[in-house]
Structure formats: C-alpha cells, structure tokens
Design an enzyme around this catalytic site. Sequence first.
Site, PDB file in Angstrom:
ATOM      1  N   ASP A 265      -5.917   2.569  -3.169  1.00 18.47           N
ATOM      2  CA  ASP A 265      -7.115   2.556  -2.331  1.00 18.47           C
ATOM      3  C   ASP A 265      -7.224   3.770  -1.412  1.00 18.47           C
ATOM      4  OD1 ASP A 265      -5.183   1.881  -0.486  1.00 18.47           O
ATOM      5  OD2 ASP A 265      -6.110   0.002   0.161  1.00 18.47           O
TER       6      ASP A 265
ATOM      7  N   ASP B 269      -1.130   1.543  -4.040  1.00 14.86           N
ATOM      8  CA  ASP B 269      -2.025   0.488  -4.532  1.00 14.86           C
ATOM      9  C   ASP B 269      -3.414   0.996  -4.878  1.00 14.86           C
ATOM     10  OD1 ASP B 269      -2.980   0.819  -1.903  1.00 14.86           O
ATOM     11  OD2 ASP B 269      -3.495  -1.298  -1.717  1.00 14.86           O
TER      12      ASP B 269
ATOM     13  N   ASP C 126      -2.517   6.508  -3.517  1.00 15.78           N
ATOM     14  CA  ASP C 126      -1.321   5.871  -2.947  1.00 15.78           C
ATOM     15  C   ASP C 126      -0.881   4.724  -3.850  1.00 15.78           C
ATOM     16  OD1 ASP C 126      -3.355   4.090  -2.343  1.00 15.78           O
ATOM     17  OD2 ASP C 126      -2.518   3.527  -0.410  1.00 15.78           O
TER      18      ASP C 126
ATOM     19  N   SER D  47       0.812  -1.215   0.000  1.00 14.94           N
ATOM     20  CA  SER D  47       0.000   0.000   0.000  1.00 14.94           C
ATOM     21  C   SER D  47       0.851   1.272   0.000  1.00 14.94           C
ATOM     22  CB  SER D  47      -0.966  -0.033   1.194  1.00 14.94           C
ATOM     23  OG  SER D  47      -1.909   0.993   1.116  1.00 14.94           O
TER      24      SER D  47
END
Length: 454
Positions: free
Chosen positions: A251, A249, A247, A108
């Site tokens: 989400d 990834d 960000d 992430s």
Amino acid sequence: MGRKYFGTDGVRGKVGESPITPEFVMRLGYAAGQVLVADRGSLPPNEHPTVLIGKDTRISGYMLEAALEAGFTAAGVNVLMTGPMPTPAVAYLTRALRLQAGVVISASHNPFEDNGIKFFSASGQKLPDSVEEAIEARLDSPIVTVEARQLGRARRIEDAAARYIEFCKSTFPNSLDLRGMRIVVDCAHGATYHIAPHVLHELGAEVIAIGNEPNGFNINDECGATHTKALSDSVRAHRADLGIALDGDGDRLMMADAQGRVYDGDQLVYVIARHRIQTGYMKGGVVGTLMTNLGTEHALARIQIPFERAKVGDRYVLERLHANGWTLGGETSGHILCLDKHTTGDGIVSALQVLRALRETGETLDAFTADLETYPQVMINVPVAKGFKLDMASAVSVSVAEAEAALNGSGRIVLRASGTEPLIRVMVEGRDADLVRHTAETIATAVKAAAAGG
C-alpha cells in the site's frame, strides 16, 4: 469508548507478545465474527457471513491465519483464504466478491518480527471506529463455539492473484501501454512479489523485478519503499527508465527516475494532481497530512488546487476526502489514495496513475516536478516505552516553544506518537537546513530525556 487494541492501522505488535499471540488472535477472530453474525445486513437467515483473509509473506502469517480461521469458524462465519496478497487486493476482493468483511495479516513496512491484523468492511474500506469498538467490547468474553451444524467453513480461493492483476490493469487507460519502457520494481520481498511484475509486464513494460524472493524473514529488509537505495542502485545498473518501490503489504509507493533520484509520496501526489488539473478531471482538492512538505502545499496553490491537512494515517486522509467529496490524497510515506480508482491506498494503482501522467505528457518525473520545491525536513524517531504520554512532558513543551521562537515563522514542528510502533516522531521543516537539523536534534534530546524519566 476508547480502543485498547486497535491503533491507526489495526492491531499490531511483536509476534509472541500481546496482542500478537495465537490465543489473542483467535479471540479477535471470534469477536469480529460475533459482530458480523449480529449485523447480518441483507443476508438470508440461513446463510453464514463470509470473510476473506489475506496475508503478507512473514513466517508468522501461517500461525495467525490458522488462529483467525479457528476464531471465525467457531463464531459461525465462513472463511475464504487467499494466501500472500497485498492489503489493497484484499480490500478489492472483499468488495468484488460481495463478502461481509476482509482481513489482512500484515505489519506493512515493519520488520518480519512484527505482525498485525487489520479489517476491511464490505465496501472495501477500513472499519469505522464504532465497529472496532464493538469488536473490542467482545474480546474479554470467553469463546463459546456455536453448535456443530452452525460452524463456519473454510476454503482457499485459487484465482485471487489473477483477479487483482486484472483490476490493477483496469485502472490504466486502454488507449495507453508501457511498451518501450524498462522499469525496475522492488516488491520488498512482500505480498506484491507475484503481482506487480505481472501487471507491468502485461501492460507492455520490460520489467526487472527485485525484492521478489520472499523467504518469510526478509520482508522489508533493506529493500522496498522504506529502503530505496536498492531501487536507485538497480535503476542505474540496469539503465532503466523508471523504478517503483512498494512496501511489504503493497500500500506504499516510492518511485525513482532514470538517474536513481527517489520521489516520495508528496511528490507523486503532486504529479497526479498536476496531470489531473491539466486534463480536466481533477475533482476538488488534495488532502495531505501534518507531515506533508510545505513545498507541496505551496506548489499546489500555484496551480490553484486546494489543499487540506489531516492527522497522520491514511484512515484520516480518507475521512477528509469523503467529507470534502474529493478523490486524491496521500502521505509523504507513500500511502496514496485515488478514490476514483480504489477504495483504499494502493501502491500499484498509484504507480499506474503516475505512469499515465508521464505517458500522456511525454515528460519525465524530474520535469513534471520541476516547479515543486521541497523544503528541508528532518524526522527523528525516538523510542519510548508503551504508554508514554507526550503531553505530560513539560520539558518537551518548553523545548518546542523555544524552537518555534528560533524558527520565527520560517518552518513547522510536528511531534506525534506513532500509531504502529512505540516511537515519538519529531519532525522539523523549514527553509534553513542547518537550523532544521539543529532544532530537530534539540527536541529529540528533550523527548529522550523525558522518556527516560529525566
């Protein structure tokens, strides 16, 4: 049974150190495959379960993808691989392709040295604790490869990005477009680099993409939703109407107005909620977390929207939304859940809900949040050793009690262990900025002393 490896967002750590090693990840894939084979659901007896594997742009993703593929196929599970793909895209594609599970290789918002593995169920939601525990129960067992004719197959799917782009666009009304808007989008050199700019462009916006040149090492590096200065500077430099930061990834979401002022997850959830209550399609209330700014709670109350706090972590926000039958929730960090649009938090989809509010009302972000007063809030992250028990540190408890007495009901104190990093997060919030800062620093000092054995 407790969970040894799974945290609030899957299994995560530094690459090369347990548990993020090729050997462990192969065992993880094998154990998860065993669970899928044992729980076949409605699959015909001779059909293999199939999982989807996506990843972000970290250099370690290649290694971990190969390890997962080996583990799953050894257990008799077929594998579809997407290459770099946002976490919410994997959730969507798992559901759309009627697969048994989805897997994301990502840490992430963390730096490239970290990586992680997280799972989605067939419905596109994060796995329940019971399934994660079933996987963990098999992790210490040796890998016993199925007979050759029962091995799983692996292949890449080429149209994953196009499918997800169309899905994102479908969450924005057909009657609206983004023509006439100049938008900066910061992809954090992450998994949205080949997705987000296309979504906005195909909806009519003039798009200026930054953070869209991943090299395996620069994900989240002074860019994206966790480092918004790059977004603010670019919005001002290009005289853009709006900025969107995601960000690594995809989400998390932060946004910036034309002046470069940044709006966090609390403020963006408020924009969506206020628009929905105005247009009559708000369902129930909003779920935030222990970290949600008190000013957001008060602003929602003024427009008669119920509010509830969950533990930190989007999985806990999701649990409360399902329990209440509500559809909107989020975290200050930018995880926003719009369950009428997607089963999980999605930075691109959430940005489109904010853009819808602005396009339908003609208001700016500044105007839309004019009646939202955010209280001063200080967060200090204190590094600790793995296994540090905050509840065993009596000196910290004394410091917190003294601080609460000093605040005298005018603020909040939240201490919690990070679910993704070896940190204790100290958050203090209140009306008096100086008192808030002093209080946070005092408690952080007590935590540091306790972590050092003082």
